[in-house]
Design an enzyme around this catalytic site. Structure first.
Site, PDB file in Angstrom:
ATOM      1  N   ASP A   8      12.588   7.431   0.341  1.00 53.32           N
ATOM      2  CA  ASP A   8      13.977   7.765   0.648  1.00 53.32           C
ATOM      3  C   ASP A   8      14.012   9.262   0.935  1.00 53.32           C
ATOM      4  O   ASP A   8      12.950   9.896   1.096  1.00 53.32           O
ATOM      5  CB  ASP A   8      14.934   7.305  -0.477  1.00 53.32           C
ATOM      6  CG  ASP A   8      14.774   8.114  -1.762  1.00 53.32           C
ATOM      7  OD1 ASP A   8      13.866   8.976  -1.825  1.00 53.32           O
ATOM      8  OD2 ASP A   8      15.561   7.888  -2.699  1.00 53.32           O
ATOM      9  N   CYS A  66      10.313   7.752  -4.065  1.00 54.98           N
ATOM     10  CA  CYS A  66      11.719   8.157  -4.161  1.00 54.98           C
ATOM     11  C   CYS A  66      11.769   9.354  -5.103  1.00 54.98           C
ATOM     12  O   CYS A  66      10.734   9.974  -5.356  1.00 54.98           O
ATOM     13  CB  CYS A  66      12.607   6.997  -4.588  1.00 54.98           C
ATOM     14  SG  CYS A  66      12.245   6.298  -6.219  1.00 54.98           S
ATOM     15  N   GLY A  67      12.932   9.684  -5.628  1.00 55.11           N
ATOM     16  CA  GLY A  67      13.035  10.877  -6.463  1.00 55.11           C
ATOM     17  C   GLY A  67      12.204  10.763  -7.735  1.00 55.11           C
ATOM     18  O   GLY A  67      11.355  11.604  -8.032  1.00 55.11           O
ATOM     19  N   THR A  68      12.452   9.702  -8.492  1.00 49.93           N
ATOM     20  CA  THR A  68      11.717   9.485  -9.744  1.00 49.93           C
ATOM     21  C   THR A  68      10.573   8.490  -9.599  1.00 49.93           C
ATOM     22  O   THR A  68       9.699   8.418 -10.457  1.00 49.93           O
ATOM     23  CB  THR A  68      12.659   8.903 -10.818  1.00 49.93           C
ATOM     24  OG1 THR A  68      13.193   7.675 -10.293  1.00 49.93           O
ATOM     25  CG2 THR A  68      13.776   9.869 -11.162  1.00 49.93           C
ATOM     26  N   HIS A  99      -7.401  -2.675 -13.579  1.00 58.54           N
ATOM     27  CA  HIS A  99      -6.893  -3.723 -14.474  1.00 58.54           C
ATOM     28  C   HIS A  99      -5.776  -4.558 -13.856  1.00 58.54           C
ATOM     29  O   HIS A  99      -5.661  -5.748 -14.147  1.00 58.54           O
ATOM     30  CB  HIS A  99      -6.359  -3.101 -15.778  1.00 58.54           C
ATOM     31  CG  HIS A  99      -7.436  -2.524 -16.647  1.00 58.54           C
ATOM     32  ND1 HIS A  99      -7.234  -2.186 -17.965  1.00 58.54           N
ATOM     33  CD2 HIS A  99      -8.741  -2.217 -16.384  1.00 58.54           C
ATOM     34  CE1 HIS A  99      -8.354  -1.699 -18.490  1.00 58.54           C
ATOM     35  NE2 HIS A  99      -9.281  -1.701 -17.544  1.00 58.54           N
ATOM     36  N   ARG A 110      10.356  13.971  -6.990  1.00 65.77           N
ATOM     37  CA  ARG A 110      10.953  15.058  -7.769  1.00 65.77           C
ATOM     38  C   ARG A 110      10.218  15.254  -9.097  1.00 65.77           C
ATOM     39  O   ARG A 110      10.627  16.056  -9.928  1.00 65.77           O
ATOM     40  CB  ARG A 110      12.430  14.756  -8.040  1.00 65.77           C
ATOM     41  CG  ARG A 110      13.281  14.822  -6.790  1.00 65.77           C
ATOM     42  CD  ARG A 110      14.705  14.358  -7.057  1.00 65.77           C
ATOM     43  NE  ARG A 110      15.543  14.532  -5.868  1.00 65.77           N
ATOM     44  CZ  ARG A 110      16.668  13.862  -5.628  1.00 65.77           C
ATOM     45  NH1 ARG A 110      17.099  12.961  -6.508  1.00 65.77           N
ATOM     46  NH2 ARG A 110      17.367  14.082  -4.543  1.00 65.77           N
ATOM     47  N   ARG A 133     -11.839 -10.516 -16.857  1.00 64.22           N
ATOM     48  CA  ARG A 133     -10.735 -10.917 -17.736  1.00 64.22           C
ATOM     49  C   ARG A 133      -9.374 -10.543 -17.154  1.00 64.22           C
ATOM     50  O   ARG A 133      -8.371 -11.186 -17.465  1.00 64.22           O
ATOM     51  CB  ARG A 133     -10.915 -10.302 -19.127  1.00 64.22           C
ATOM     52  CG  ARG A 133     -10.754  -8.803 -19.187  1.00 64.22           C
ATOM     53  CD  ARG A 133     -11.129  -8.255 -20.570  1.00 64.22           C
ATOM     54  NE  ARG A 133     -10.782  -6.856 -20.754  1.00 64.22           N
ATOM     55  CZ  ARG A 133     -11.476  -5.827 -20.270  1.00 64.22           C
ATOM     56  NH1 ARG A 133     -12.557  -6.041 -19.546  1.00 64.22           N
ATOM     57  NH2 ARG A 133     -11.093  -4.581 -20.496  1.00 64.22           N
ATOM     58  N   HIS A 134      -9.368  -9.521 -16.288  1.00 60.93           N
ATOM     59  CA  HIS A 134      -8.087  -9.083 -15.721  1.00 60.93           C
ATOM     60  C   HIS A 134      -7.550 -10.085 -14.698  1.00 60.93           C
ATOM     61  O   HIS A 134      -6.342 -10.192 -14.497  1.00 60.93           O
ATOM     62  CB  HIS A 134      -8.234  -7.708 -15.084  1.00 60.93           C
ATOM     63  CG  HIS A 134      -8.742  -6.673 -16.052  1.00 60.93           C
ATOM     64  ND1 HIS A 134      -8.021  -6.272 -17.158  1.00 60.93           N
ATOM     65  CD2 HIS A 134      -9.921  -6.002 -16.106  1.00 60.93           C
ATOM     66  CE1 HIS A 134      -8.711  -5.384 -17.843  1.00 60.93           C
ATOM     67  NE2 HIS A 134      -9.880  -5.203 -17.236  1.00 60.93           N
ATOM     68  N   ARG A 137      -5.270 -12.610 -16.231  1.00 60.61           N
ATOM     69  CA  ARG A 137      -3.957 -12.050 -16.569  1.00 60.61           C
ATOM     70  C   ARG A 137      -3.070 -11.975 -15.324  1.00 60.61           C
ATOM     71  O   ARG A 137      -1.874 -12.238 -15.391  1.00 60.61           O
ATOM     72  CB  ARG A 137      -4.137 -10.673 -17.220  1.00 60.61           C
ATOM     73  CG  ARG A 137      -4.810 -10.800 -18.581  1.00 60.61           C
ATOM     74  CD  ARG A 137      -5.340  -9.510 -19.140  1.00 60.61           C
ATOM     75  NE  ARG A 137      -6.075  -9.799 -20.379  1.00 60.61           N
ATOM     76  CZ  ARG A 137      -6.943  -8.971 -20.942  1.00 60.61           C
ATOM     77  NH1 ARG A 137      -7.203  -7.795 -20.397  1.00 60.61           N
ATOM     78  NH2 ARG A 137      -7.553  -9.303 -22.053  1.00 60.61           N
TER      79      ARG A 137
HETATM   80  C1  RB5 Z   1      18.224   9.571  -4.952  1.00 63.40           C
HETATM   81  O1  RB5 Z   1      19.095  10.575  -5.309  1.00 63.40           O
HETATM   82  C2  RB5 Z   1      17.543   9.001  -6.195  1.00 63.40           C
HETATM   83  O2  RB5 Z   1      18.440   8.286  -6.948  1.00 63.40           O
HETATM   84  C3  RB5 Z   1      16.362   8.157  -5.774  1.00 63.40           C
HETATM   85  O3  RB5 Z   1      15.496   8.907  -5.022  1.00 63.40           O
HETATM   86  C4  RB5 Z   1      15.498   7.561  -6.878  1.00 63.40           C
HETATM   87  O4  RB5 Z   1      15.088   8.549  -7.781  1.00 63.40           O
HETATM   88  C5  RB5 Z   1      15.993   6.351  -7.524  1.00 63.40           C
HETATM   89  O5  RB5 Z   1      15.358   5.776  -8.408  1.00 63.40           O
END
Ligand code: RB5
Length: 151
Positions: A8, A66-68, A99, A110, A133-134, A137
């Protein structure tokens, strides 16, 4: 190997960086966007594009940013056959391949810097699934997927 990549707006700079890294290694790349930095986009739209390419076999593996990395992970793991792993350091990246046979690497634009992201991606690209073994699973995960899709 064909890799599909998408992000994104919060992952767009890191996507550009990693797309260059992947191409420099002679790996074929499908970049689903977004192109440039036109403004905010919704991560589910680009997560879906990459997940469909991997799930459908048009790409061997995918990279989502994405950001996180959390939103992209949630989206990707909705798709059949997708095992998306959010990794911020090389050990998780390596073990997610050995695994879990992770087929989509998710990164937080970010959260992680470009140098660490390249390291994580390099390890992830170069590490094979261990099987053994993996494999049993993973079969259990496939069974859960089949059961829940019928309900
Ligand atoms: C965008 O601002 C942010 O929400 C997105 O990049 C992401 O981190 C969502 O999980």
């Amino acid at each position: 190997m064909i890799i599909a990549i998408g992000s994104d707006h919060a992952g767009a700079d890191l996507k550009k960086e990693l797309a260059g890294f992947i191409r420099d290694q002679g790996i074929s790349l499908i970049d689903v966007g977004p192109e440039g930095s036109a403004g905010p986009v919704d991560y589910p739209d680009f997560g879906e594009k990459v997940s469909l390419l991997v799930s459908g076999g048009q790409a061997d593996r995918g990279v989502l940013i994405c950001g996180t990395g959390i939103g992209m992970s949630i989206v990707a793991n909705k798709f059949p056959g997708i095992r998306a792993a959010l990794c911020s350091e090389p050990l998780s990246a390596r073990l997610s391949r050995q695994h879990n046979d992770s087929n989509i690497l998710v990164l937080g634009g970010r959260i992680i810097g470009p140098v660490m992201a390249r390291e994580v991606l390099g390890v992830w690209l170069d590490t094979a699934f261990e099987g053994g073994r993996h494999a049993g699973r993973l079969m259990k995960i496939t069974n859960i997927e089949e059961k829940t899709s019928k309900e």
